[in-house]
Design an enzyme around this catalytic site. Structure first.
Site, PDB file in Angstrom:
ATOM      1  N   ASP A  38       0.851  -1.188   0.000  1.00  0.00           N
ATOM      2  CA  ASP A  38       0.000   0.000   0.000  1.00  0.00           C
ATOM      3  C   ASP A  38       0.888   1.240   0.000  1.00  0.00           C
ATOM      4  O   ASP A  38       1.782   1.363   0.844  1.00  0.00           O
ATOM      5  CB  ASP A  38      -0.917  -0.005   1.236  1.00  0.00           C
ATOM      6  N   LEU A  39       0.638   2.128  -0.954  1.00  0.00           N
ATOM      7  CA  LEU A  39       1.463   3.350  -1.045  1.00  0.00           C
ATOM      8  C   LEU A  39       1.404   4.160   0.238  1.00  0.00           C
ATOM      9  O   LEU A  39       2.334   4.892   0.558  1.00  0.00           O
ATOM     10  CB  LEU A  39       0.964   4.231  -2.205  1.00  0.00           C
ATOM     11  N   ALA A  46      -1.660   5.127  -8.452  1.00  0.00           N
ATOM     12  CA  ALA A  46      -1.966   6.502  -8.046  1.00  0.00           C
ATOM     13  C   ALA A  46      -3.429   6.563  -7.653  1.00  0.00           C
ATOM     14  O   ALA A  46      -4.198   5.642  -7.947  1.00  0.00           O
ATOM     15  CB  ALA A  46      -1.716   7.467  -9.209  1.00  0.00           C
ATOM     16  N   THR A  84      -6.358   8.101  -8.922  1.00  0.00           N
ATOM     17  CA  THR A  84      -6.656   8.748 -10.206  1.00  0.00           C
ATOM     18  C   THR A  84      -8.079   9.293 -10.282  1.00  0.00           C
ATOM     19  O   THR A  84      -8.480   9.783 -11.338  1.00  0.00           O
ATOM     20  CB  THR A  84      -6.450   7.749 -11.364  1.00  0.00           C
ATOM     21  N   THR A 114       1.583  12.750 -15.393  1.00  0.00           N
ATOM     22  CA  THR A 114       0.422  13.114 -16.215  1.00  0.00           C
ATOM     23  C   THR A 114       0.581  14.458 -16.913  1.00  0.00           C
ATOM     24  O   THR A 114       1.291  15.349 -16.405  1.00  0.00           O
ATOM     25  CB  THR A 114      -0.828  13.157 -15.298  1.00  0.00           C
ATOM     26  N   TYR A 164      -5.571  17.109  -8.162  1.00  0.00           N
ATOM     27  CA  TYR A 164      -4.939  15.900  -8.719  1.00  0.00           C
ATOM     28  C   TYR A 164      -3.611  16.281  -9.376  1.00  0.00           C
ATOM     29  O   TYR A 164      -2.565  15.677  -9.106  1.00  0.00           O
ATOM     30  CB  TYR A 164      -5.880  15.238  -9.722  1.00  0.00           C
ATOM     31  N   TRP A 205      -4.453  10.572 -21.278  1.00  0.00           N
ATOM     32  CA  TRP A 205      -5.656   9.965 -21.881  1.00  0.00           C
ATOM     33  C   TRP A 205      -5.456   8.482 -22.211  1.00  0.00           C
ATOM     34  O   TRP A 205      -5.541   8.061 -23.372  1.00  0.00           O
ATOM     35  CB  TRP A 205      -6.044  10.733 -23.146  1.00  0.00           C
TER      36      TRP A 205
HETATM   37  N1  NAP Z   1      -5.867   7.219 -16.967  1.00  0.00           N
HETATM   38  C1  NAP Z   1      -5.325   8.234 -17.608  1.00  0.00           C
HETATM   39  O1  NAP Z   1      -5.877   8.754 -18.586  1.00  0.00           O
HETATM   40  C2  NAP Z   1      -3.972   8.783 -17.157  1.00  0.00           C
HETATM   41  C3  NAP Z   1      -3.455   9.889 -17.843  1.00  0.00           C
HETATM   42  C4  NAP Z   1      -2.182  10.362 -17.479  1.00  0.00           C
HETATM   43  C5  NAP Z   1      -1.479   9.758 -16.461  1.00  0.00           C
HETATM   44  N2  NAP Z   1      -2.030   8.718 -15.800  1.00  0.00           N
HETATM   45  C6  NAP Z   1      -1.228   8.112 -14.727  1.00  0.00           C
HETATM   46  O2  NAP Z   1      -1.011   6.773 -15.100  1.00  0.00           O
HETATM   47  C7  NAP Z   1      -0.952   5.941 -13.926  1.00  0.00           C
HETATM   48  C8  NAP Z   1      -1.951   4.805 -14.069  1.00  0.00           C
HETATM   49  O3  NAP Z   1      -3.242   5.371 -14.226  1.00  0.00           O
HETATM   50  P1  NAP Z   1      -4.528   4.436 -14.436  1.00  0.00           P
HETATM   51  O4  NAP Z   1      -5.531   5.253 -15.156  1.00  0.00           O
HETATM   52  O5  NAP Z   1      -4.103   3.107 -14.932  1.00  0.00           O
HETATM   53  O6  NAP Z   1      -5.005   4.305 -12.942  1.00  0.00           O
HETATM   54  P2  NAP Z   1      -6.089   3.326 -12.296  1.00  0.00           P
HETATM   55  O7  NAP Z   1      -6.754   2.484 -13.329  1.00  0.00           O
HETATM   56  O8  NAP Z   1      -6.917   4.168 -11.386  1.00  0.00           O
HETATM   57  O9  NAP Z   1      -5.168   2.367 -11.428  1.00  0.00           O
HETATM   58  C9  NAP Z   1      -4.510   2.897 -10.322  1.00  0.00           C
HETATM   59  C10 NAP Z   1      -3.962   1.749  -9.518  1.00  0.00           C
HETATM   60  O10 NAP Z   1      -3.344   2.329  -8.370  1.00  0.00           O
HETATM   61  C11 NAP Z   1      -3.686   1.518  -7.272  1.00  0.00           C
HETATM   62  N3  NAP Z   1      -3.663   2.278  -6.027  1.00  0.00           N
HETATM   63  C12 NAP Z   1      -4.396   3.373  -5.700  1.00  0.00           C
HETATM   64  N4  NAP Z   1      -4.116   3.767  -4.452  1.00  0.00           N
HETATM   65  C13 NAP Z   1      -3.190   2.900  -3.971  1.00  0.00           C
HETATM   66  C14 NAP Z   1      -2.507   2.755  -2.740  1.00  0.00           C
HETATM   67  N5  NAP Z   1      -2.721   3.594  -1.725  1.00  0.00           N
HETATM   68  N6  NAP Z   1      -1.641   1.741  -2.608  1.00  0.00           N
HETATM   69  C15 NAP Z   1      -1.435   0.871  -3.620  1.00  0.00           C
HETATM   70  N7  NAP Z   1      -2.034   0.936  -4.812  1.00  0.00           N
HETATM   71  C16 NAP Z   1      -2.913   1.948  -4.974  1.00  0.00           C
HETATM   72  C17 NAP Z   1      -5.079   1.019  -7.562  1.00  0.00           C
HETATM   73  O11 NAP Z   1      -5.265  -0.143  -6.812  1.00  0.00           O
HETATM   74  P3  NAP Z   1      -6.711  -0.722  -6.483  1.00  0.00           P
HETATM   75  O12 NAP Z   1      -7.127  -1.431  -7.731  1.00  0.00           O
HETATM   76  O13 NAP Z   1      -6.440  -1.628  -5.347  1.00  0.00           O
HETATM   77  O14 NAP Z   1      -7.578   0.450  -6.134  1.00  0.00           O
HETATM   78  C18 NAP Z   1      -5.021   0.762  -9.058  1.00  0.00           C
HETATM   79  O15 NAP Z   1      -4.566  -0.541  -9.339  1.00  0.00           O
HETATM   80  C19 NAP Z   1      -1.214   6.886 -12.756  1.00  0.00           C
HETATM   81  O16 NAP Z   1       0.017   7.313 -12.247  1.00  0.00           O
HETATM   82  C20 NAP Z   1      -1.912   8.070 -13.389  1.00  0.00           C
HETATM   83  O17 NAP Z   1      -1.697   9.252 -12.649  1.00  0.00           O
HETATM   84  C21 NAP Z   1      -3.250   8.207 -16.120  1.00  0.00           C
END
Ligand code: NAP
Length: 260
Positions: free
Chosen positions: A10-11, A33, A35, A74, A98, A122
């Site tokens: 856990d982060l 993260a 998100t 991001t 965020y 995205w």
């Molecule tokens: N989605 C986008 O469009 C986008 C765009 C730019 C950058 N990003 C970046 O890309 C990365 C991945 O994004 P994503 O969209 O794939 O995110 P996501 O689907 O929300 O997945 C985030 C993951 O982080 C885990 N997490 C959250 N809080 C945590 C904690 N306290 N300890 C351990 N694990 C934790 C979640 O675990 P659980 O499943 O257990 O909740 C989930 O597996 C992030 O850094 C995000 O900021 C995303």
């Protein structure tokens, strides 16, 4: 590849971070993260703990283990007011909690050891809901209700196919490990940039849907956390080009076939 997941990792629990200090990993990638951008706006302190403080602690643990650290960040660290795509050295200026928390995470990770700060945008990938599948669902809903599909035409970004992003990220990490590239900020995001409407129209055409469309500004969908309108990333020179049109079409065709 060793996935470290909750509940074992856990982060928010710094004692868990010690798992990164064992020296077992060439590269540690923090893709986790909080998100939920609207959730972050409602609880900025929690956003700061998970997205802002944890990356620096993870980077420190990875450095103790002699690993290269990659922090996924991001386009939302930028305010989106620049007309041209953002380059690595452009000044960040987040406009929501965020983005502010992610910028803090970048700074924490960059201040320790060897870190790559990977900015992307995205994301969409196979499996699970994403923008493409949501647009198709919205188009079907609009058809049922006899209304026009409202598509945002003033928010621009880089749709990014996650399998291509993973390949490009692996290449960057290998180059840094081999001493062929310096650590630091890298932009990896899909090309060409597009508006939400342009991206949606590629998906709709591939799915064979032609709903009546109404262009609306992003402000037509009020949220706790307003996204930057033009936070387009310029990809870092010398990195793999990431395409979004073909994957969008394939995903839309597959989703449409499942529905029929
Ligand atoms: N989605 C986008 O469009 C986008 C765009 C730019 C950058 N990003 C970046 O890309 C990365 C991945 O994004 P994503 O969209 O794939 O995110 P996501 O689907 O929300 O997945 C985030 C993951 O982080 C885990 N997490 C959250 N809080 C945590 C904690 N306290 N300890 C351990 N694990 C934790 C979640 O675990 P659980 O499943 O257990 O909740 C989930 O597996 C992030 O850094 C995000 O900021 C995303």
């Amino acid at each position: 590849v060793v996935p470290l997941l909750r509940p074992e990792f856990d982060l928010e629990r710094p004692s868990d971070h010690e798992q990164l200090a064992t020296g077992s990993f060439d590269v540690v990638i923090n893709a986790a993260a909080w998100t939920d951008v609207d959730g972050c706006a409602q609880d900025p302190a929690r956003a700061m703990r998970i997205n802002g403080v944890a990356p620096g602690l993870l980077a420190a643990a990875a450095a103790r283990g002699g690993s290269l650290f990659v922090q996924v960040s991001t386009n939302e660290v930028f305010d989106g007011r620049q007309a041209t795509p953002y380059q690595e050295g452009d000044a960040p200026n987040p406009i929501n909690p965020y983005g502010a928390s992610k910028l803090e995470g970048e700074r924490g990770a960059a201040s320790i050891g060897r870190s790559v700060i990977l900015r992307t945008a995205w994301l969409f990938g196979p499996g699970g809901p994403n923008f493409v599948t949501k647009v198709l669902e919205a188009a079907e809903r609009a058809a049922r209700d006899g209304t026009a599909l409202r598509l945002v035409n003033d928010e621009f970004g880089n749709p990014t196919w996650t399998p291509s992003l993973a390949d490009a990220l692996a290449e960057v990490a290998i180059e840094v490990l081999a001493g062929l590239r310096d650590p630091g900020i890298v932009h990896l995001a899909g090309q060409p940039p597009a508006s939400r409407r342009e991206w949606a129209e590629v998906a709709l055409a591939a799915a064979g849907l032609e709903p009546p469309v109404e262009s609306v500004p992003q402000s037509a969908f009020p949220r706790a956390s307003a996204p930057p309108l033009h936070a387009v990333l310029a990809p870092t020179p010398g990195t793999a080009r990431i395409e979004w049109m073909d994957p969008t079409m394939q995903l839309a065709r597959a989703a449409a076939a499942v529905r029929r």
